[in-house]
Scaffold this active site. Structure first.
Site, PDB file in Angstrom:
ATOM      1  N   GLU A 167      -2.124  -8.866  -0.062  1.00 31.67           N
ATOM      2  CA  GLU A 167      -2.351  -8.492   1.338  1.00 31.67           C
ATOM      3  C   GLU A 167      -3.628  -7.714   1.537  1.00 31.67           C
ATOM      4  OE1 GLU A 167       0.531  -8.302  -0.040  1.00 31.67           O
ATOM      5  OE2 GLU A 167       1.850  -9.468   1.236  1.00 31.67           O
ATOM      6  N   HIS A 173      12.316  -4.257   4.471  1.00 33.42           N
ATOM      7  CA  HIS A 173      11.993  -5.396   5.321  1.00 33.42           C
ATOM      8  C   HIS A 173      12.393  -5.146   6.764  1.00 33.42           C
ATOM      9  CE1 HIS A 173      11.720  -7.084   1.343  1.00 33.42           C
ATOM     10  NE2 HIS A 173      11.106  -8.134   1.845  1.00 33.42           N
TER      11      HIS A 173
END
Lengths: 422, 339
Positions: B74, B143
């Site tokens: 990322e 998450h």
């Protein structure tokens, strides 16, 4: 008025002099040359305007000249380029001038910092000039360069204005980033110089992004992505390298290995200090970064390589005379003998000076005069930069956003309230 | 009629029905067709079609250089997107989950947000960073992050949150066309929302809030998934005789104080309902901005209902207790209106 009799010369001009270059010879230099060439001429007052043949001075020839690099290239999974580098007297003279200008500018920045005109962080590049100048000699302004915070000389090499550089260092509005960036944030978009980044290693993925855009648009240009031996241990470098290799991005990762990551020697930070080999599946080349011609040869080779084959790593073995920054004396983690030794044996400017002298392309006095002129040029630039004002408070909120909505203030309450500064 | 009402009226008869992820996909296709410099960068966006199917079929349409499948890196692919934006492309970076973009925080904050400023205006970064966030259905703490507050202070970026297929498509198109870096917050649980959207092209303004339900008694400010909890509470409140005005603020940075201010001037009471963290969240900033700007208009303390400052638990009951529920909204409205 020009002298009537031809004066004896020790060099026969091969090709006509470039008039633009002749105009750079100062009257003082011209007078010095005259005095050397003809004692009789020295009795006369130095003429104001010399004809081109007499204002010659340092050789301006573009006749090719082959010089061997100091050491051969060491390579990793690629065939290294030849040690024999083709150059011209004009190129060598220009390299000398550019490196001497950079050296002088960095030393001047040192004095300005000590006089508290430059504040904050100031990372100086003296000793490493050959990397900037050698790279420029091998590429065009359409190729992109991105580096970390030791960026003053890269900016100058890309055609940056000396006055704008000093003004930026002193935080004045005529600086290249309008005084809002500082030492670590020099940029020059029209010359494809993308800065100027403070966080170690963060520029490496940015550079791969530049190369991605170059590939996307099929520009046929490359990106030189510079980082140091300290940044070589950043994970994002390997992430970016993986992606660059996967997609064959035209990026050249250049590790400017000056052997110290701030105060930490490379053997203390890196298990494998062979940074050119760290690409594993990506080829690498180890280059003597204090040798202008070796850098030029390596960069030329790298550019041709990446346009066909994807990324390559160049490790420039170089050295910085100053400490990491102006807050670091640079002598607590290395000996003064080491610094003096490198300055004696490997200094990039001295190497080119020796080449110019041994190949009889200039005399020692001419080069000294050139350095004197450079010193004056730098001093004039500093004086001009000092005249530039500090940015007005209205600059505080400019350029936070691109003003495509005509909005003026930049907090949460942008639409209704205009921020009033304390 | 206000614009939103008119649109709703037209939508009843015209347009086509889409799910939210299809609306986002339509926006991507339209923008990528119009402008060849728009490209998409993210994990599994290419062949896989995106983990929430937002980019399904795009790599067949535009090629795999324009819809770039990245490795799991990322920090670096966000940095690459920013570098490409510096050089003139308009990338859309997808974080598979907003939580993963924490790894790219340095790039988003230091490079994306700051480069136009530190270069004295030489560079613009027309990047869009989008992805799902928020509390889902028992997805676990890492998450189910609510990260609007984390990015809120970065100078130089704009933040928007979409909540319906209509505004998702409009905001994504506007974000792609904007020359500023925009972070678009989507919500994991809203991807399957169905709505009819116009056939013709439209764009939503990035800095504007959306009037969901005009009213007169108090102003409820909300965004993203909490809009639906609020509307559920509003059903109960209307039956009890209250008349709340509901505004979906959409633009999290900067706030649309024009719409919000006009509403507060009318109702004099405000309740903020958000899914963001209580500490330093969007609601906290919004409450401050309201107090600074509209103090004289307020008849009661502005109340902010946010999610709890805990990592989202896995157990269903605890997860429900983490976010604001309609019953709490009803209770808060009753308390404000009685005071």
């Amino acid at each position: 008025s020009p002298p009537s009799a031809p004066v004896p010369r020790h060099r026969i001009p091969q090709i006509p002099l470039n008039p633009a270059r002749a105009s750079r010879a100062s009257p003082a230099m011209a007078a010095a040359i005259l005095r050397r060439l003809s004692p009789a001429a020295a009795q006369r007052a130095p003429p104001r305007l010399l004809p081109p043949t007499l204002a010659r001075g340092v050789s301006d020839s573009t006749e090719p000249l082959t010089v061997e690099t100091s050491v051969p290239f060491t390579s990793h999974i690629v065939d290294p380029p030849s040690r024999d580098v083709s150059t011209t007297p004009r190129e060598l003279a220009a390299a000398f001038r550019d490196m001497a200008l950079m050296r002088r500018a960095e030393i001047a920045a040192d004095s300005l910092y000590k006089a508290k005109l430059i504040r904050g962080f100031c990372h100086l590049y003296d000793g490493q000039e050959a990397v900037a100048v050698g790279m420029e000699a091998a590429i065009t302004r359409r190729d992109a360069i991105i580096t970390a915070y030791r960026d003053h000389c890269l900016y100058l090499a890309r055609g940056g204005d000396l006055v704008a550089a000093f003004a930026e260092l002193m935080g004045r509005v005529d600086g290249c980033s309008r005084g809002k960036g500082g030492s670590m944030h020099f940029y020059k978009k029209d010359a494809n110089f993308y800065g100027g980044h403070g966080i170690v290693g963060a520029q490496v993925p940015l550079g791969c992004g530049l190369a991605f855009a170059q590939r996307y648009r099929k520009e046929g240009t490359v990106t030189f992505d510079l980082y140091g031996d300290g940044a070589a241990n950043q994970g994002q470098l390997f992430e970016a390298l993986n992606m660059a290799a996967l997609w064959k991005l035209p990026v050249i990762l250049v590790c400017e290995n000056n052997h110290y990551g701030m105060g930490t020697a490379e053997w203390k930070a890196s298990k494998s200090p062979a940074y050119y080999k760290r690409g594993d599946y990506v080829p690498g080349l180890k280059v003597d970064g204090m040798d202008f011609l070796a850098v030029k040869q390596a960069c030329k080779f790298a550019k041709e390589h990446v346009l066909e084959n994807g990324p390559i790593i160049l490790e420039m073995d170089t050295y910085r005379y100053h400490g990491h920054s102006m807050s670091d004396p640079g002598s607590t983690y290395r000996t003064r003998d080491e610094i003096a030794g490198i300055r004696q044996e490997r200094d990039p400017i001295e190497r080119v000076r020796k080449l110019l002298l041994t190949h009889d392309l200039a005399t020692a006095q001419e080069l000294k005069d050139m350095e004197k002129e450079i010193r004056k040029e730098v001093d004039t630039a500093i004086a001009k930069a000092k005249e530039s004002p500090m940015p007005d408070t209205s600059e505080l909120f400019k350029n936070v956003y691109v003003n495509d909505c005509g909005l003026e203030s930049f907090g949460v309450d942008r639409k209704v309230v205009r921020t009033v500064l304390p | 009629l206000p614009a939103s009402e008119l649109t709703k009226y037209c939508l009843t008869f015209l347009g086509h029905e889409v799910l939210m992820f299809e609306a986002l996909r339509e926006a991507m296709i339209e923008e990528m067709t119009l402008d060849p410099t728009v490209c998409m960068i993210g994990e599994d966006v290419g062949d896989y079609g995106g983990s929430y199917k937002v980019s399904k079929g795009l790599s067949e349409m535009f090629g795999d250089l324009r819809v770039l499948d990245t490795p799991i890196a990322e920090n670096s692919f966000t940095g690459m997107g920013i570098g490409a934006a510096m050089k003139g492309l308009r990338p859309v970076v997808e974080g598979m989950n907003m939580g993963f973009l924490l790894l790219a925080y340095n790039q988003i904050s230091n490079n994306c947000g700051m480069l136009p400023y530190t270069s004295g205006g030489q560079f613009k970064i027309p990047i869009v960073i989008r992805g799902p966030g928020g509390v889902g259905r028992q997805l676990g703490a890492e998450h189910s992050q609510r990260l609007e507050s984390y990015f809120q202070s970065i100078p130089g970026i704009q933040m928007v949150a979409c909540s319906t297929p209509y505004n998702a498509k409009g905001l994504l198109k506007a974000a792609i066309r904007s020359d500023n870096p925009v972070v678009l917050f989507e919500h994991v649980l809203l991807y399957n929302l169905k709505e009819k959207i116009p056939d013709e092209e439209y764009i939503c303004c990035l800095e504007e809030a959306e009037m969901v339900r005009p009213g007169s008694q108090l102003t409820i400010l909300t965004y993203s998934r909490m809009r639906y909890h609020v509307m559920q509470a509003v059903k109960t409140l209307v039956n009890k005789g209250y008349d709340p005005e509901v505004i979906d603020i959409r633009s999290l940075k900067p706030f649309d104080l024009h719409t919000i201010g006009n509403s507060i001037k009318k109702t004099h009471r405000v309740l903020i309902v958000e899914e963001c963290m209580r500490t330093g969240g969007i609601g906290a900033s919004l409450r401050s901005a309201i107090i600074d700007n509209f103090w004289d208009e307020l008849d009661a303390r502005p109340v902010c209902l946010s999610s709890q400052d805990v990592p989202t638990p896995y157990a269903a009951t605890l997860e429900d207790a983490t976010v604001v529920q309609p019953a709490q909204i009803v209770a808060a409205v009753e308390e404000i209106c009685q005071s």
